[in-house]
Design a protein around this motif. Structure first.
Motif, PDB file in Angstrom:
ATOM      1  N   ASP A   1      21.499 -32.074 -69.487  1.00  0.00           N
ATOM      2  CA  ASP A   1      21.514 -32.728 -70.792  1.00  0.00           C
ATOM      3  C   ASP A   1      22.441 -32.001 -71.748  1.00  0.00           C
ATOM      4  OD1 ASP A   1      20.118 -30.550 -72.054  1.00  0.00           O
ATOM      5  OD2 ASP A   1      18.201 -31.405 -71.470  1.00  0.00           O
TER       6      ASP A   1
ATOM      7  N   ARG B   1      27.318 -27.678 -65.146  1.00  0.00           N
ATOM      8  CA  ARG B   1      27.271 -26.453 -64.351  1.00  0.00           C
ATOM      9  C   ARG B   1      25.904 -25.786 -64.420  1.00  0.00           C
ATOM     10  NH1 ARG B   1      30.783 -28.756 -62.874  1.00  0.00           N
ATOM     11  NH2 ARG B   1      32.996 -28.260 -62.691  1.00  0.00           N
ATOM     12  N   VAL B   2      25.063 -26.223 -65.346  1.00  0.00           N
ATOM     13  CA  VAL B   2      23.712 -25.691 -65.441  1.00  0.00           C
ATOM     14  C   VAL B   2      22.766 -26.848 -65.781  1.00  0.00           C
ATOM     15  CG1 VAL B   2      23.949 -25.031 -67.881  1.00  0.00           C
ATOM     16  CG2 VAL B   2      22.256 -23.885 -66.474  1.00  0.00           C
TER      17      VAL B   2
ATOM     18  N   ARG C   1      18.240 -28.104 -65.045  1.00  0.00           N
ATOM     19  CA  ARG C   1      16.877 -27.611 -64.813  1.00  0.00           C
ATOM     20  C   ARG C   1      16.278 -28.355 -63.637  1.00  0.00           C
ATOM     21  NH1 ARG C   1      19.294 -29.091 -69.075  1.00  0.00           N
ATOM     22  NH2 ARG C   1      19.669 -27.343 -70.466  1.00  0.00           N
TER      23      ARG C   1
ATOM     24  N   VAL D   1      12.738 -24.930 -64.285  1.00  0.00           N
ATOM     25  CA  VAL D   1      13.502 -23.690 -64.383  1.00  0.00           C
ATOM     26  C   VAL D   1      14.999 -24.000 -64.419  1.00  0.00           C
ATOM     27  CG1 VAL D   1      13.959 -21.482 -63.247  1.00  0.00           C
ATOM     28  CG2 VAL D   1      11.709 -22.512 -63.048  1.00  0.00           C
ATOM     29  N   PRO D   2      15.727 -23.343 -65.329  1.00  0.00           N
ATOM     30  CA  PRO D   2      17.179 -23.538 -65.362  1.00  0.00           C
ATOM     31  C   PRO D   2      17.833 -22.967 -64.110  1.00  0.00           C
ATOM     32  CG  PRO D   2      16.418 -22.387 -67.344  1.00  0.00           C
ATOM     33  CD  PRO D   2      15.292 -22.383 -66.366  1.00  0.00           C
TER      34      PRO D   2
ATOM     35  N   ARG E   1      22.149 -22.425 -55.204  1.00  0.00           N
ATOM     36  CA  ARG E   1      22.054 -21.155 -54.464  1.00  0.00           C
ATOM     37  C   ARG E   1      21.013 -20.299 -55.153  1.00  0.00           C
ATOM     38  NH1 ARG E   1      27.885 -18.589 -54.079  1.00  0.00           N
ATOM     39  NH2 ARG E   1      26.678 -16.702 -53.708  1.00  0.00           N
TER      40      ARG E   1
ATOM     41  N   ARG F   1      28.497 -21.929 -58.265  1.00  0.00           N
ATOM     42  CA  ARG F   1      28.748 -20.579 -58.711  1.00  0.00           C
ATOM     43  C   ARG F   1      27.613 -20.113 -59.607  1.00  0.00           C
ATOM     44  NH1 ARG F   1      34.163 -19.165 -59.407  1.00  0.00           N
ATOM     45  NH2 ARG F   1      35.488 -20.355 -57.994  1.00  0.00           N
ATOM     46  N   PRO F   2      26.733 -19.268 -59.106  1.00  0.00           N
ATOM     47  CA  PRO F   2      25.632 -18.808 -59.964  1.00  0.00           C
ATOM     48  C   PRO F   2      26.168 -17.921 -61.082  1.00  0.00           C
ATOM     49  CG  PRO F   2      25.161 -18.362 -57.630  1.00  0.00           C
ATOM     50  CD  PRO F   2      26.614 -18.714 -57.743  1.00  0.00           C
ATOM     51  N   TRP F   3      25.612 -18.080 -62.279  1.00  0.00           N
ATOM     52  CA  TRP F   3      25.978 -17.236 -63.409  1.00  0.00           C
ATOM     53  C   TRP F   3      25.257 -15.887 -63.329  1.00  0.00           C
ATOM     54  CZ3 TRP F   3      25.403 -21.131 -68.106  1.00  0.00           C
ATOM     55  CH2 TRP F   3      26.404 -22.083 -68.012  1.00  0.00           C
ATOM     56  N   ALA F   4      24.174 -15.847 -62.587  1.00  0.00           N
ATOM     57  CA  ALA F   4      23.369 -14.627 -62.519  1.00  0.00           C
ATOM     58  C   ALA F   4      23.778 -13.785 -61.324  1.00  0.00           C
ATOM     59  CB  ALA F   4      21.885 -14.969 -62.432  1.00  0.00           C
TER      60      ALA F   4
ATOM     61  N   SER G   1      20.942 -37.250 -71.522  1.00  0.00           N
ATOM     62  CA  SER G   1      20.332 -36.562 -70.380  1.00  0.00           C
ATOM     63  C   SER G   1      20.493 -37.416 -69.138  1.00  0.00           C
ATOM     64  CB  SER G   1      18.853 -36.279 -70.633  1.00  0.00           C
ATOM     65  OG  SER G   1      18.109 -37.473 -70.671  1.00  0.00           O
TER      66      SER G   1
ATOM     67  N   GLU H   1      17.617 -32.082 -63.832  1.00  0.00           N
ATOM     68  CA  GLU H   1      17.979 -32.700 -65.102  1.00  0.00           C
ATOM     69  C   GLU H   1      19.102 -31.927 -65.763  1.00  0.00           C
ATOM     70  OE1 GLU H   1      17.184 -33.166 -69.621  1.00  0.00           O
ATOM     71  OE2 GLU H   1      17.438 -31.396 -68.377  1.00  0.00           O
TER      72      GLU H   1
END
Lengths: 141, 141
Positions: free
Chosen positions: A81, A31-32, A34, A46-47, A60, A116-119, A92, A79
């Motif tokens: 991992d 789900r996350v 880089r 960037v994550p 998004r 689904r963005p966490w931010a 990875s 990427e």
């Protein structure tokens, strides 16, 4: 120095390549990850929350963000991992391909909630990385 | 779709920039990160053991490896992060700068054992990323 060298080797593990189905499975579960792209200062990593559909990954982004600005149509890499610092082991997976802005209608069917963005904040820049290569490795403990 | 949108917002956190001392602290504590460079196919991002001395990061690579081949002298970026999938929170730090092959004698004093690769095999390519910018962010839960 000799003692350090020997201790170091004791804890080192072998790296093995992952088969393609395993790469796709790990990518799909993530789900996350880089994303790596270039801006005028060179490579950037960037994550970001990404969701995969096969080798394609969807993002998004926030309009005007560093990543959205750097992610012009072109080459990029994503990427994912997982590492265990105690056992000094991990895995990875890397997807490389072409990035393109899309509209929500271009998402895979029944995937209107992807990703689904966490931010918090408006994230109206939809991007697809059309993967043309996928590879992965596991570092055994 | 409306319900999903609302639930999504409930769990979203704010992103805050990290101060430089916090970036340096997180970078120094990290033992594994991801380096981004370009090869002829575009951006590449690969996990690697790095050790930081201020904004400079040191790596030991395997001669002939994908990363060693791509890491010709030039621009690169190194990213470290930590995420909590359950709380959908985390942090990341990014260093950007110039990569150069060095010899072990160019390591910081008393750091002859830097860095300690987790993976077995000869790693005789010593590389320094001379950081010229560092930034970091935290995603609050």
């Amino acid at each position: 120095m000799r003692l350090i060298d020997e201790a170091e080797k004791l804890f080192q593990g072998e790296i093995v390549d992952l088969e393609r189905p395993e790469c796709l499975r790990l990518l799909e579960l993530s789900r996350v990850g880089r994303i790596a792209v270039n801006d005028p200062d060179g490579p950037l990593v960037v994550p970001v929350n990404g969701r995969a559909d096969g080798e394609d990954v969807y993002f998004r982004l926030r309009e005007g963000s560093q990543l959205a600005l750097a992610l012009a149509d072109g080459r990029a890499a994503y990427e994912v991992d997982g590492f265990d610092e105690f056992r000094q082991a991990g895995w990875s997976v890397l997807v490389r391909g072409e990035v393109r802005r899309i509209s929500p209608e271009d998402l895979p069917e029944h995937r209107s909630e992807w990703p689904r963005p966490w931010a918090a904040g408006e994230r109206d820049v939809w991007v697809r990385l059309a993967g043309d290569s996928i590879s992965g490795r596991r570092l055994l403990p």
